[in-house]
Design a protein around this motif. Structure first.
Motif, PDB file in Angstrom:
ATOM      1  N   UNK A  67      -0.183   1.246   8.857  1.00 37.55           N
ATOM      2  CA  UNK A  67       0.016   2.633   8.399  1.00 37.55           C
ATOM      3  C   UNK A  67      -0.524   2.811   6.986  1.00 37.55           C
ATOM      4  N   UNK A  68      -0.292   1.786   6.155  1.00 37.32           N
ATOM      5  CA  UNK A  68      -0.798   1.830   4.778  1.00 37.32           C
ATOM      6  C   UNK A  68      -2.318   1.991   4.785  1.00 37.32           C
ATOM      7  N   UNK A  69      -2.966   1.225   5.650  1.00 32.65           N
ATOM      8  CA  UNK A  69      -4.410   1.292   5.800  1.00 32.65           C
ATOM      9  C   UNK A  69      -4.856   2.688   6.225  1.00 32.65           C
ATOM     10  N   UNK A  70      -4.157   3.217   7.212  1.00 33.15           N
ATOM     11  CA  UNK A  70      -4.461   4.545   7.738  1.00 33.15           C
ATOM     12  C   UNK A  70      -4.300   5.620   6.653  1.00 33.15           C
ATOM     13  N   UNK A  71      -3.272   5.459   5.792  1.00 30.55           N
ATOM     14  CA  UNK A  71      -2.974   6.469   4.770  1.00 30.55           C
ATOM     15  C   UNK A  71      -3.667   6.188   3.440  1.00 30.55           C
ATOM     16  N   UNK A  73      -3.028   3.731   1.314  1.00 33.93           N
ATOM     17  CA  UNK A  73      -2.027   3.353   0.317  1.00 33.93           C
ATOM     18  C   UNK A  73      -1.761   1.850   0.428  1.00 33.93           C
ATOM     19  N   UNK A  74      -0.906   1.328  -0.456  1.00 36.99           N
ATOM     20  CA  UNK A  74      -0.465  -0.063  -0.340  1.00 36.99           C
ATOM     21  C   UNK A  74       0.785  -0.136   0.522  1.00 36.99           C
ATOM     22  N   UNK A 200      -0.011  11.035  -4.990  1.00 38.69           N
ATOM     23  CA  UNK A 200       1.107  10.096  -5.194  1.00 38.69           C
ATOM     24  C   UNK A 200       0.899   9.243  -6.438  1.00 38.69           C
ATOM     25  N   UNK A 201      -0.360   8.885  -6.677  1.00 37.69           N
ATOM     26  CA  UNK A 201      -0.678   7.964  -7.769  1.00 37.69           C
ATOM     27  C   UNK A 201      -0.192   8.491  -9.122  1.00 37.69           C
ATOM     28  N   UNK A 229       6.116   6.363  -4.295  1.00 31.18           N
ATOM     29  CA  UNK A 229       6.024   5.299  -5.279  1.00 31.18           C
ATOM     30  C   UNK A 229       6.955   4.154  -4.880  1.00 31.18           C
ATOM     31  N   UNK A 230       6.537   2.928  -5.202  1.00 29.54           N
ATOM     32  CA  UNK A 230       7.321   1.761  -4.807  1.00 29.54           C
ATOM     33  C   UNK A 230       8.759   1.781  -5.355  1.00 29.54           C
TER      34      UNK A 230
END
Ligand code: PLP
Length: 354
Positions: A67-71, A73-74, A200-201, A229-230
């Motif tokens: 999902x991270x790859x798809x979006x 993101x990490x 988000x960043x 955010x984490x």
């Protein structure tokens, strides 16, 4: 104790609660289901994991990585939940003090923000939209007292409109470092260029909700994702149930998020968007229709001369739509999920007889 008095044991919130009227609960005996914004065609999957004596991982790594790859993101910015509905509630449980804090939302919009707040016992503040569902930013700014979370649905269910990017920037600014902004992107695949993921960043108080229930055609799977955010994710991880993602769920979600299946989903979305344009045009030509609202999503909101009559007429023909007449500002409106081309044709043929 007289067991008829069991209601006395229930929480006051629960006794007073009007539960969410899901399409499934409302029932109907249809053969054309256009009331829950589900994807009209199914994708076939086989379970690959055959043993289930062990508990699952809380956050299955491969599924999250995909999902991270798809979006873009990490993995540490992603949290999986039992559908976006659980995510809506999890955010309240994590950030809002019952009986004290408020959430804020802008009707007409998705009904679960209010229902979840009522169940958990969190106050809610309503700032109605203006001029066909634009945010009243000034009123929001003036009503942030004790508000912890704002829920914005983008594209909005049930109206189909997309809050302009400029309004989002304004919201991010007035909420910075005091209020969380949750943007519900349940339908974003139907207008994927409009996603706010890139924000988000630089905006740590932004949270994005996603789901596999709509464009991925997996409403029955119950799988959603929170992108944030984490630091936000880590707080949510303290509150989420120990095993929110069942083994068959991560098994199938992981397959659905493979490179080939994402391309398949994107092609299905393109086809559905073509059906939507066709349905939109045909609706504008029907005599019983008063107004058709443009939609960035997989449903169209329509105002009829007599929506109750239309709803019942189609219901009796086995075509089940979603009545929005009681929703703030949506008098005489019905919401029609975009189905297959054939299903759309059935709707139009039936409406032309009216
Ligand atoms: C359908 C929907 C959801 C719920 O998604 P699930 O992942 O099926 O729980 C959340 N938000 C909006 C706006 C929806 O329309």
């Amino acid at each position: 104790m007289n067991f008829n008095m069991i209601k006395n044991l229930a929480r006051k919130n629960v006794n007073n609660l009007v539960p969410y009227q899901s399409a499934r609960r409302l029932g109907g005996k249809g053969h054309i289901w256009l009331n829950a914004n589900e994807f009209p065609i199914s994708v076939h999957f086989e379970l690959s994991q055959k043993t289930m004596n062990r508990y699952p991982e809380c956050q299955p790594k491969l599924m999250i990585a995909r999902y991270a790859d798809y979006a873009n993101l990490n993995s540490d910015q992603i949290l999986a939940s039992r559908g976006a509905d659980e995510a809506i509630e999890l955010i309240m449980k994590t950030f809002c003090e019952p009986g004290k804090d408020f959430i804020l939302f802008c009707p007409p919009t998705y009904g679960m923000y209010k229902v979840s707040a009522e169940i958990i016992g969190i106050n809610y503040r309503i700032v109605p939209t203006i001029n066909n569902w634009q945010l009243n930013i000034q009123s929001i700014a003036e009503n942030l007292n004790h508000v912890k979370v704002i829920y914005i649905c983008r594209p909005n269910n049930p109206t189909g409109n997309l809050i302009p990017l400029n309004d989002i920037y304004n919201l991010l600014e007035i909420t910075a470092s005091k209020v969380l902004l949750v943007v519900d992107e349940a339908y974003i695949e139907f207008c994927i260029q409009s996603t706010l993921v890139k924000l988000l960043k630089n905006h740590k108080h932004l949270i994005i909700l996603r789901t596999l229930s709509k464009a991925f055609a997996l409403a029955g799977l119950r799988c959603g994702f929170i992108l944030a955010d984490n630091k936000v994710i880590n707080l949510l991880l303290k509150v989420i149930t120990p095993y929110p993602v069942a083994i068959p769920v991560s098994d199938i979600a992981t397959q659905a998020l493979s490179k080939e299946n994402i391309i398949l989903m994107q092609n299905n979305v393109k086809q559905l968007n073509i059906n939507k344009v066709w349905l939109f045009t045909q609706l504008t030509l029907c005599n019983c229709v008063k107004e058709v609202f443009t939609s960035e999503s997989n449903y169209i909101l329509v105002r009829f001369e007599n929506s109750a009559k239309v709803f019942k007429y189609l219901w009796n023909k086995g075509i089940i739509l979603r009545d929005q007449d009681k929703n703030l500002g949506l008098e005489k409106c019905l919401r029609i999920s975009v189905g297959t081309r054939q299903e759309c044709e059935h709707v139009i043929t039936a409406l032309q007889d009216l």
